[in-house]
Scaffold this motif. Structure first.
Motif, PDB file in Angstrom:
ATOM      1  N   VAL A  17       6.506   9.717   6.397  1.00 21.61           N
ATOM      2  CA  VAL A  17       5.387   9.164   5.482  1.00 21.61           C
ATOM      3  C   VAL A  17       5.929   8.090   4.639  1.00 21.61           C
ATOM      4  CG1 VAL A  17       3.468   9.451   3.831  1.00 21.61           C
ATOM      5  CG2 VAL A  17       3.798  11.333   5.439  1.00 21.61           C
ATOM      6  N   VAL A  18       5.773   6.935   4.462  1.00 24.25           N
ATOM      7  CA  VAL A  18       5.994   5.959   3.908  1.00 24.25           C
ATOM      8  C   VAL A  18       4.963   5.757   2.871  1.00 24.25           C
ATOM      9  CG1 VAL A  18       6.978   3.660   3.738  1.00 24.25           C
ATOM     10  CG2 VAL A  18       7.368   4.874   5.755  1.00 24.25           C
ATOM     11  N   ILE A  19       5.473   5.730   1.558  1.00 24.78           N
ATOM     12  CA  ILE A  19       4.326   5.786   0.375  1.00 24.78           C
ATOM     13  C   ILE A  19       4.624   4.230  -0.263  1.00 24.78           C
ATOM     14  CG2 ILE A  19       3.473   6.499  -1.700  1.00 24.78           C
ATOM     15  CD1 ILE A  19       3.307   8.748   0.357  1.00 24.78           C
ATOM     16  N   GLY A  20       3.569   3.252   0.119  1.00 21.61           N
ATOM     17  CA  GLY A  20       3.747   1.996  -0.541  1.00 21.61           C
ATOM     18  C   GLY A  20       4.294   1.047   0.480  1.00 21.61           C
ATOM     19  N   ALA A  21       3.226   0.161   0.751  1.00 25.45           N
ATOM     20  CA  ALA A  21       3.551  -0.957   1.524  1.00 25.45           C
ATOM     21  C   ALA A  21       3.776  -2.330   0.980  1.00 25.45           C
ATOM     22  CB  ALA A  21       2.387  -1.073   2.788  1.00 25.45           C
ATOM     23  N   GLY A  22       4.651  -2.288   0.139  1.00 30.59           N
ATOM     24  CA  GLY A  22       5.277  -3.525  -0.560  1.00 30.59           C
ATOM     25  C   GLY A  22       6.368  -4.103   0.519  1.00 30.59           C
ATOM     26  N   LEU A  45       1.959   5.139   7.084  1.00 34.65           N
ATOM     27  CA  LEU A  45       2.328   4.008   5.883  1.00 34.65           C
ATOM     28  C   LEU A  45       1.022   4.171   5.150  1.00 34.65           C
ATOM     29  CD1 LEU A  45       3.873   1.886   4.815  1.00 34.65           C
ATOM     30  CD2 LEU A  45       2.399   0.153   6.136  1.00 34.65           C
ATOM     31  N   VAL A  46       1.221   4.604   3.828  1.00 31.24           N
ATOM     32  CA  VAL A  46       0.255   4.755   2.790  1.00 31.24           C
ATOM     33  C   VAL A  46       0.293   3.791   1.893  1.00 31.24           C
ATOM     34  CG1 VAL A  46      -0.784   6.479   1.105  1.00 31.24           C
ATOM     35  CG2 VAL A  46       0.488   7.455   3.247  1.00 31.24           C
ATOM     36  N   ASN A  47      -1.151   3.103   1.748  1.00 30.55           N
ATOM     37  CA  ASN A  47      -1.287   1.962   0.687  1.00 30.55           C
ATOM     38  C   ASN A  47      -2.532   1.831   0.040  1.00 30.55           C
ATOM     39  OD1 ASN A  47       0.362  -0.271  -0.421  1.00 30.55           O
ATOM     40  ND2 ASN A  47      -1.175  -1.371   0.406  1.00 30.55           N
ATOM     41  N   ALA A  48      -2.721   1.354  -1.215  1.00 33.04           N
ATOM     42  CA  ALA A  48      -3.931   1.172  -1.512  1.00 33.04           C
ATOM     43  C   ALA A  48      -4.892   0.248  -1.061  1.00 33.04           C
ATOM     44  CB  ALA A  48      -3.775   0.728  -3.182  1.00 33.04           C
ATOM     45  N   GLU A  49      -4.345  -0.756  -0.187  1.00 37.06           N
ATOM     46  CA  GLU A  49      -4.893  -1.989   0.247  1.00 37.06           C
ATOM     47  C   GLU A  49      -4.630  -2.094   1.641  1.00 37.06           C
ATOM     48  OE1 GLU A  49      -7.023  -3.913  -1.554  1.00 37.06           O
ATOM     49  OE2 GLU A  49      -6.366  -2.713  -3.483  1.00 37.06           O
ATOM     50  N   PRO A  50      -5.564  -2.606   2.586  1.00 33.47           N
ATOM     51  CA  PRO A  50      -5.666  -2.879   3.947  1.00 33.47           C
ATOM     52  C   PRO A  50      -4.782  -3.629   4.359  1.00 33.47           C
ATOM     53  CG  PRO A  50      -7.591  -3.449   3.203  1.00 33.47           C
ATOM     54  CD  PRO A  50      -6.834  -2.900   2.310  1.00 33.47           C
ATOM     55  N   PHE A  52      -1.320  -6.973   3.370  1.00 32.11           N
ATOM     56  CA  PHE A  52      -0.046  -6.973   3.021  1.00 32.11           C
ATOM     57  C   PHE A  52      -0.269  -7.782   1.742  1.00 32.11           C
ATOM     58  CE2 PHE A  52       4.132  -9.010   2.811  1.00 32.11           C
ATOM     59  CZ  PHE A  52       4.747  -7.977   2.366  1.00 32.11           C
ATOM     60  N   VAL A  53       0.380  -7.672   0.780  1.00 32.81           N
ATOM     61  CA  VAL A  53       0.083  -8.710  -0.537  1.00 32.81           C
ATOM     62  C   VAL A  53       1.689  -9.421  -0.477  1.00 32.81           C
ATOM     63  CG1 VAL A  53      -0.116  -8.940  -3.039  1.00 32.81           C
ATOM     64  CG2 VAL A  53      -1.449  -7.240  -1.864  1.00 32.81           C
ATOM     65  N   GLU A  66      -5.869 -20.722  -1.172  1.00 31.20           N
ATOM     66  CA  GLU A  66      -6.256 -19.715  -0.481  1.00 31.20           C
ATOM     67  C   GLU A  66      -5.059 -19.137   0.585  1.00 31.20           C
ATOM     68  OE1 GLU A  66     -10.156 -18.803   1.208  1.00 31.20           O
ATOM     69  OE2 GLU A  66     -11.022 -20.092   0.298  1.00 31.20           O
ATOM     70  N   LEU A  67      -4.965 -18.070   0.710  1.00 34.32           N
ATOM     71  CA  LEU A  67      -3.958 -17.595   1.749  1.00 34.32           C
ATOM     72  C   LEU A  67      -4.524 -16.678   2.751  1.00 34.32           C
ATOM     73  CD1 LEU A  67      -1.157 -16.155  -0.933  1.00 34.32           C
ATOM     74  CD2 LEU A  67      -1.382 -18.586   0.188  1.00 34.32           C
ATOM     75  N   ARG A  68      -4.011 -17.004   4.008  1.00 27.84           N
ATOM     76  CA  ARG A  68      -4.503 -16.170   4.983  1.00 27.84           C
ATOM     77  C   ARG A  68      -4.282 -14.494   4.857  1.00 27.84           C
ATOM     78  NH1 ARG A  68      -3.047 -13.848  10.008  1.00 27.84           N
ATOM     79  NH2 ARG A  68      -0.963 -14.403   9.741  1.00 27.84           N
ATOM     80  N   PRO A  69      -5.253 -13.694   4.694  1.00 26.66           N
ATOM     81  CA  PRO A  69      -4.950 -12.093   4.773  1.00 26.66           C
ATOM     82  C   PRO A  69      -3.805 -12.037   5.892  1.00 26.66           C
ATOM     83  CG  PRO A  69      -7.267 -12.769   4.907  1.00 26.66           C
ATOM     84  CD  PRO A  69      -6.568 -14.147   5.215  1.00 26.66           C
ATOM     85  N   ARG A  70      -2.984 -10.975   5.598  1.00 23.54           N
ATOM     86  CA  ARG A  70      -2.071 -10.083   6.504  1.00 23.54           C
ATOM     87  C   ARG A  70      -2.668  -8.902   6.544  1.00 23.54           C
ATOM     88  NH1 ARG A  70       0.722 -13.662   7.750  1.00 23.54           N
ATOM     89  NH2 ARG A  70       2.888 -13.608   8.069  1.00 23.54           N
ATOM     90  N   PRO A  71      -3.609  -8.522   7.430  1.00 20.97           N
ATOM     91  CA  PRO A  71      -3.798  -7.182   7.704  1.00 20.97           C
ATOM     92  C   PRO A  71      -2.540  -6.307   8.263  1.00 20.97           C
ATOM     93  CG  PRO A  71      -5.447  -8.592   8.747  1.00 20.97           C
ATOM     94  CD  PRO A  71      -4.280  -9.437   8.444  1.00 20.97           C
ATOM     95  N   PHE A  72      -2.377  -4.924   7.591  1.00 18.67           N
ATOM     96  CA  PHE A  72      -1.555  -4.269   8.373  1.00 18.67           C
ATOM     97  C   PHE A  72      -1.895  -3.988   9.639  1.00 18.67           C
ATOM     98  CE2 PHE A  72      -0.713  -3.394   3.584  1.00 18.67           C
ATOM     99  CZ  PHE A  72       0.621  -3.600   3.748  1.00 18.67           C
TER     100      PHE A  72
END
Length: 113
Positions: A17-22, A45-50, A52-53, A66-72
């Motif tokens: 389990v990886v906590i945080g997807a920075g 992978l556990v993260n608060a948002e779907p 990548f920031v 505007e930036l293109r979203p980068r969904p995990f």
């Protein structure tokens, strides 16, 4: 989970389990997924948002670009990495929580023991 192997012996699948997807968490999950066999590990992978920031691009957002979203889900498609959304609901007044960590030989994610 129990799986049989070619010799008929039980095989325990490890759970990572990886906590945080920075940057560090996303890179660690990706490297583990590439270097370890899915039969041997389940990576979550556990993260608060779907998505990548990209923190290095925050200045672009600040000026209205505007930036293109980068969904995990796209980043890890086909890798076996599962995303679980979770967030911290409040501050704990108690002592900091700890997690047991094991080194994985050959993953390229830090020192090997």
């Amino acid at each position: 989970m129990q799986h049989g192997n070619a010799h008929g012996h039980g095989h325990r699948q490890h759970r990572i389990v990886v906590i945080g997807a920075g940057y560090a968490g996303a890179i660690a999950a990706g490297r583990l997924a590439r270097r370890l066999r899915r039969e041997d590990v389940a990576i979550t992978l556990v993260n608060a948002e779907p998505d990548f920031v990209e923190r290095v691009r925050m200045h672009q957002l600040a000026v209205g670009q505007e930036l293109r979203p980068r969904p995990f889900s796209e980043m890890f498609a086909g890798t076996g990495v599962r995303l679980r959304l979770a967030w911290r609901s409040g501050r704990s007044s108690g002592p900091a929580r700890s997690a047991r960590c094991s080194r994985v030989r050959g993953c390229g994610c830090g020192s090997q023991g």
